[in-house]
Design a protein around this motif. Structure first.
Motif, PDB file in Angstrom:
ATOM      1  N   CYS A   1       0.828  -1.219   0.000  1.00  0.00           N
ATOM      2  CA  CYS A   1       0.000   0.000   0.000  1.00  0.00           C
ATOM      3  C   CYS A   1       0.851   1.253   0.000  1.00  0.00           C
ATOM      4  O   CYS A   1       0.708   2.109   0.864  1.00  0.00           O
ATOM      5  CB  CYS A   1      -0.975  -0.016   1.167  1.00  0.00           C
TER       6      CYS A   1
ATOM      7  N   GLY B   1       5.673  -0.465  -0.665  1.00  0.00           N
ATOM      8  CA  GLY B   1       4.345  -0.916  -0.253  1.00  0.00           C
ATOM      9  C   GLY B   1       4.335  -2.078   0.724  1.00  0.00           C
ATOM     10  O   GLY B   1       3.406  -2.204   1.530  1.00  0.00           O
ATOM     11  N   ALA B   2       5.368  -2.928   0.652  1.00  0.00           N
ATOM     12  CA  ALA B   2       5.409  -4.068   1.576  1.00  0.00           C
ATOM     13  C   ALA B   2       5.686  -3.564   2.989  1.00  0.00           C
ATOM     14  O   ALA B   2       5.008  -3.940   3.954  1.00  0.00           O
ATOM     15  CB  ALA B   2       6.476  -5.064   1.126  1.00  0.00           C
ATOM     16  N   LEU B   3       6.674  -2.677   3.100  1.00  0.00           N
ATOM     17  CA  LEU B   3       7.013  -2.095   4.402  1.00  0.00           C
ATOM     18  C   LEU B   3       5.808  -1.362   4.992  1.00  0.00           C
ATOM     19  O   LEU B   3       5.474  -1.530   6.169  1.00  0.00           O
ATOM     20  CB  LEU B   3       8.194  -1.143   4.215  1.00  0.00           C
TER      21      LEU B   3
ATOM     22  N   SER C   1       2.686  -1.781   4.443  1.00  0.00           N
ATOM     23  CA  SER C   1       1.558  -2.651   4.809  1.00  0.00           C
ATOM     24  C   SER C   1       1.683  -3.134   6.254  1.00  0.00           C
ATOM     25  O   SER C   1       0.699  -3.443   6.906  1.00  0.00           O
ATOM     26  CB  SER C   1       1.463  -3.853   3.859  1.00  0.00           C
ATOM     27  N   LYS C   2       2.935  -3.153   6.761  1.00  0.00           N
ATOM     28  CA  LYS C   2       3.153  -3.594   8.140  1.00  0.00           C
ATOM     29  C   LYS C   2       2.775  -2.512   9.151  1.00  0.00           C
ATOM     30  O   LYS C   2       2.763  -2.759  10.350  1.00  0.00           O
ATOM     31  CB  LYS C   2       4.626  -3.960   8.335  1.00  0.00           C
ATOM     32  N   ARG C   3       2.497  -1.296   8.658  1.00  0.00           N
ATOM     33  CA  ARG C   3       2.132  -0.201   9.564  1.00  0.00           C
ATOM     34  C   ARG C   3       0.620   0.016   9.578  1.00  0.00           C
ATOM     35  O   ARG C   3       0.135   0.999  10.110  1.00  0.00           O
ATOM     36  CB  ARG C   3       2.836   1.105   9.145  1.00  0.00           C
TER      37      ARG C   3
END
Ligand code: SF4
Lengths: 279, 177
Positions: free
Chosen positions: B75, B127-129, B131-133
């Motif tokens: 995202c 976006g992967a990083l 998405s963890k937030r």
């Protein structure tokens, strides 16, 4: 004679389509880490560190590197001794549909540029097939995001514009693009051929290994000059200044008309994703 | 690094300065091209907005689908300049905190100062990083738009940088259009 079964081709291609979106190739990672070591701007260092961390998370947790999982672009080399008893384009599209729906990738394709209705499986792909000698089928795949694709450009220069004219045009394209194509970028530059040939070889240049050099000495010289000039622009990571505007420049050339000097610049963002399979 | 909570009051918004590095927590809303078109249409027809604009942040993103057990897929931000014409209509309606990527046009920047709005950026292609937030995601409007629908996201320590502040500060420097 190498007879390839349709099922096997679809499964193998679906696999590389999914992997390309999750697993950034080692050479791109090495380029990013080198850029992080050499960058002097503090905000830029922070951005590069985020990009390096992101690709690790993507690979370990199998989350797409970027939510824009792109338009599916294929470059296919079809050996004369390969036998396929099915429609290759249809099979590649089936692989794309499978990978994008089962692999939780974003579907970003609309069926017509003006009515803009989503096709819901990311098809159709953009497919380029070249006949070659031999018994293998080589399929290279790249998901191409719109942010960087939208900043690409082509110019029909004149022979008098020459080397310096090419450098001027490319640097101008990069400057105008600024932070929009998610720098640090990779530049695929196609010189020569015709209007469409220049664009095609520029795109294909983006599929070259990030650490290779052009075979032709003139192209190599241009790659080096462009790399220096682009990194001197201070556009920087995400357009917020810094030493790292591009990670690599790849120039492909083709013979052209006595009166022409077509130059195409295809911009690739730092999510320089691609994978290949040989059947 | 400034830790801020969304929605955000006016005093906090006005205190932000270009170059400030932020960690955002709380509730934010997503929307990109197609959702913006509908939000502007709703405004022109005097219909209710999809969420209360007052103090809210709109994040320009179209996430990839969530895998089972996760709130959201990748995202990261999409390019903000495409939202310029819509933002010109939505800022006066109260939508004054925007998050995306990349520089924007002069007309937008002028209107932003007039409206005392702020524009934040986050690194594209991570976006992967990001998405963890994100702790949770729920569709609040236009579900037929899929990835382009308006989602309500609950975020924690979502990284951002102030690109344009309410008094004309501009992290991208002086861009002439
Ligand atoms: S330009 Fe590349 S990194 Fe940026 S959002 Fe698009 S696909 Fe992702």
């Amino acid at each position: 004679m190498n007879k390839i079964a349709r099922d096997r081709l679809v499964a193998e291609v679906a696999r590389i389509v999914e992997e390309a979106n999750i697993d950034l190739d080692g050479k791109a990672v090495a380029c990013l880490k080198a850029a992080l070591r050499n960058e002097r701007n503090e905000l830029a260092q922070g951005i590069l560190a985020e990009i390096v961390e992101n690709q690790e998370i993507a690979r370990n947790e199998r989350i797409p590197i970027c939510q824009d999982t792109g338009v599916a672009v294929f470059f296919v080399e079809l050996g004369n001794e390969v036998f396929l008893d099915f429609n290759l384009e249809a099979a590649l599209n089936e692989a794309v549909a499978t990978a994008y729906t089962k692999g939780y990738l974003r579907k970003s394709i609309v069926r017509h540029p003006l009515d803009r209705v989503n096709t819901k499986d990311n098809t159709p792909a953009v497919i380029h097939v070249r006949p070659v000698m031999g018994s293998t089928l080589r399929i290279r795949f790249a998901p191409k995001g719109a942010g960087s694709e939208n900043m690409s450009a082509i110019a029909m220069l004149t022979p008098a514009d020459g080397f310096a004219g090419i450098v001027r045009f490319v640097v101008d394209v990069v400057r105008r693009a600024g932070g929009k194509p998610c720098p640090p970028i990779v530049l695929g530059v196609g010189i020569g051929g015709t209007f469409e040939k220049a664009a095609l070889i520029a795109k294909e240049a983006l599929l070259r290994e990030l650490d290779d050099e052009a075979m032709n000495p003139r192209d190599r010289e241009l790659e080096q000059a462009l790399y220096q000039a682009v990194n001197a622009t201070n556009v920087g990571p995400m357009g917020l200044s810094g030493d790292t505007t591009c990670l690599a420049v790849k120039v492909n050339s083709y013979p052209c008309h006595i009166a022409s000097l077509p130059v195409a610049v295809n911009i690739q963002c730092h999510a320089a994703r691609h994978k290949e399979v040989i059947l | 690094m400034l830790r801020l909570t969304l929605p955000m009051n006016e005093a906090t918004r006005l205190s932000l300065r270009a170059g400030d590095r932020l960690l955002l927590s709380g509730v934010i809303y997503t929307g990109r091209d197609a959702a913006h078109q509908r939000m502007v249409d709703a405004l022109q027809k005097h219909e209710n907005p999809p969420f209360s604009y007052d103090g809210s942040l709109i994040y320009y993103t179209g996430p990839s689908p969530a895998k089972p057990g996760r709130p959201i897929g990748a995202c990261g931000p999409t390019s903000s300049y495409r939202m310029d014409p819509f933002a010109l209509a939505l800022m006066p309606a109260g939508l004054r905190i925007m998050l995306g990527k990349g520089p924007r046009g002069k007309a937008f920047r002028d209107a932003l100062v007039k409206q005392a709005a702020v524009y934040l950026v986050v690194t594209g292609g991570i976006g992967a990083l990001l998405s963890k937030r994100v702790l949770s995601a729920a569709t609040v409007a236009y579900p037929d738009l899929g990835a382009e629908a308006v989602y309500r996201l609950e975020v924690v320590d979502f990284p951002a940088v102030v690109a344009y502040d309410a008094v004309g500060g501009n992290l991208y420097g002086d861009l002439d259009d």
